[in-house]
Design a protein around this motif. Sequence first.
Motif, PDB file in Angstrom:
ATOM      1  N   ARG A  52       1.266  -1.029   0.221  1.00 35.78           N
ATOM      2  CA  ARG A  52      -0.301  -0.216   0.362  1.00 35.78           C
ATOM      3  C   ARG A  52       0.997   1.662  -0.041  1.00 35.78           C
ATOM      4  NH1 ARG A  52      -3.623  -1.189   4.126  1.00 35.78           N
ATOM      5  NH2 ARG A  52      -2.685  -2.908   4.524  1.00 35.78           N
ATOM      6  N   GLN A  74      -8.317   7.455   6.988  1.00 37.07           N
ATOM      7  CA  GLN A  74      -8.200   5.872   5.879  1.00 37.07           C
ATOM      8  C   GLN A  74      -8.500   6.355   4.813  1.00 37.07           C
ATOM      9  OE1 GLN A  74      -7.552   4.190   8.869  1.00 37.07           O
ATOM     10  NE2 GLN A  74      -8.887   5.057   9.496  1.00 37.07           N
ATOM     11  N   ASP A  75      -8.243   5.596   3.440  1.00 39.22           N
ATOM     12  CA  ASP A  75      -8.538   5.650   2.126  1.00 39.22           C
ATOM     13  C   ASP A  75      -8.095   7.145   2.609  1.00 39.22           C
ATOM     14  OD1 ASP A  75     -10.780   3.605   1.743  1.00 39.22           O
ATOM     15  OD2 ASP A  75     -12.290   4.569   2.283  1.00 39.22           O
ATOM     16  N   ASP A 110      -3.929   4.245   2.828  1.00 41.24           N
ATOM     17  CA  ASP A 110      -4.284   3.209   1.738  1.00 41.24           C
ATOM     18  C   ASP A 110      -4.784   1.831   2.440  1.00 41.24           C
ATOM     19  OD1 ASP A 110      -5.291   4.543  -0.864  1.00 41.24           O
ATOM     20  OD2 ASP A 110      -3.491   4.829  -1.558  1.00 41.24           O
ATOM     21  N   PRO A 111      -5.642   1.232   1.491  1.00 39.90           N
ATOM     22  CA  PRO A 111      -6.040  -0.230   1.690  1.00 39.90           C
ATOM     23  C   PRO A 111      -5.235  -1.471   1.094  1.00 39.90           C
ATOM     24  CG  PRO A 111      -7.768   0.719   1.025  1.00 39.90           C
ATOM     25  CD  PRO A 111      -7.145   1.854   1.201  1.00 39.90           C
ATOM     26  N   ARG A 121      -7.797  -5.891  -3.541  1.00 39.41           N
ATOM     27  CA  ARG A 121      -8.076  -4.771  -2.882  1.00 39.41           C
ATOM     28  C   ARG A 121      -8.490  -5.530  -1.397  1.00 39.41           C
ATOM     29  NH1 ARG A 121     -11.903  -1.489  -2.861  1.00 39.41           N
ATOM     30  NH2 ARG A 121     -11.066  -0.087  -2.321  1.00 39.41           N
ATOM     31  N   ARG A 123      -9.306  -4.097   1.455  1.00 40.93           N
ATOM     32  CA  ARG A 123     -10.479  -2.967   2.109  1.00 40.93           C
ATOM     33  C   ARG A 123     -11.788  -3.362   2.698  1.00 40.93           C
ATOM     34  NH1 ARG A 123     -14.806   0.986   1.947  1.00 40.93           N
ATOM     35  NH2 ARG A 123     -14.432   3.062   2.134  1.00 40.93           N
ATOM     36  N   ASN A 124     -12.018  -4.622   2.872  1.00 44.66           N
ATOM     37  CA  ASN A 124     -13.046  -4.590   3.277  1.00 44.66           C
ATOM     38  C   ASN A 124     -13.135  -5.565   4.394  1.00 44.66           C
ATOM     39  OD1 ASN A 124     -15.034  -4.305   0.437  1.00 44.66           O
ATOM     40  ND2 ASN A 124     -16.316  -3.659   2.619  1.00 44.66           N
ATOM     41  N   GLU A 126      -9.846  -5.325   6.208  1.00 49.18           N
ATOM     42  CA  GLU A 126      -9.794  -4.904   6.472  1.00 49.18           C
ATOM     43  C   GLU A 126     -10.541  -3.208   7.768  1.00 49.18           C
ATOM     44  OE1 GLU A 126      -5.293  -4.185   4.468  1.00 49.18           O
ATOM     45  OE2 GLU A 126      -6.464  -2.238   4.872  1.00 49.18           O
ATOM     46  N   TYR A 127     -11.390  -3.008   6.909  1.00 46.80           N
ATOM     47  CA  TYR A 127     -11.968  -1.567   7.344  1.00 46.80           C
ATOM     48  C   TYR A 127     -12.780  -2.042   8.260  1.00 46.80           C
ATOM     49  CZ  TYR A 127      -9.535   1.703   5.044  1.00 46.80           C
ATOM     50  OH  TYR A 127      -8.144   2.325   4.194  1.00 46.80           O
ATOM     51  N   GLY A 167     -14.362   2.735   5.601  1.00 50.17           N
ATOM     52  CA  GLY A 167     -13.699   3.783   6.643  1.00 50.17           C
ATOM     53  C   GLY A 167     -14.379   4.430   8.242  1.00 50.17           C
TER      54      GLY A 167
END
Length: 289
Positions: A52, A74-75, A110-111, A121, A123-124, A126-127, A167
């Motif tokens: 990342r 986040q993001d 960033d994720p 990705r 993202r989900n 992690e977040y 996020g």
Amino acid sequence: MIVEVPFRPLAVDQSDVRYAHGPDSARQPGVPVGRTVEFDWNDSVVYPGTSRKFWVHLPAQYDPSCPAALMVFQDGRWYLDPDGEVRAAIVLDNLVHRGDIPVTVGVFVDPGVHAGAGEPRCRNVEYDAFDDRYATFLLTEIIPQVTDRYSITQNSNGWGICGGSSGGNCAFTAAWLRPDTFRRVICCLSSFVQMPDGNPYPELIRSVPRKPLRIFMQAGHRDLRWNERERNWLASNLHVAAALAEAGYDFRLVLGDGGHSPNHGGVLLPDALRWLWRPMDPGGADARG
């Protein structure tokens, strides 16, 4: 002191609404521009195999001899974009210049991504998780890269975290599980409904002693599934806000029109930061780090 709010007509169509950015979200004459430094992180222990980018934004007033406050976003790429909805670096520069908030270093993360994976990705994963992995990731991997290079306050009252959608619940979870480090939270249109076992917070908030958090929430009247019984983004945010109110938290909820868009939360960021960093009520200690 009474604050008079200018009259504005309510939008009739609650779904297709866009809020105009204020002057704090644009570069202003005479306001020095801070410096943004980009980093790569490919050596995660908490999320092995991910890579990342993250960015550190230093306001022009940053002085290594005076430890700065810290705000994690986040993001990161979306929140930094000067032409996007949030424009967080511009907002930090304007507010720090005027003294509305303390000198604050922004960390934009960033994720993670997995190279070559079917769903690269993360993202989900992690977040949306309800565990301390992401907070641990920040505290043991990302933030040490910042504190090794820059002077950051060690006072947890000087640390905050911000995010939107997934996020947003990520920011809430990091502060909930690690209130010894993250004390100030901004969460916009939080995707509590996407947490793997459902939204735990309405019950948790009411059942444990109040934590030393200050929380700014933004929700949308027409967020995802706003009028459905299951997985209702709007209702889930309102349930969390109600629990915070009943438990006596220092929190603020701003409810706007429009759907699942970062527009309203981005427009609110200057006011959210001012509210987040305001001094404690009379008789309390100053909230600033």
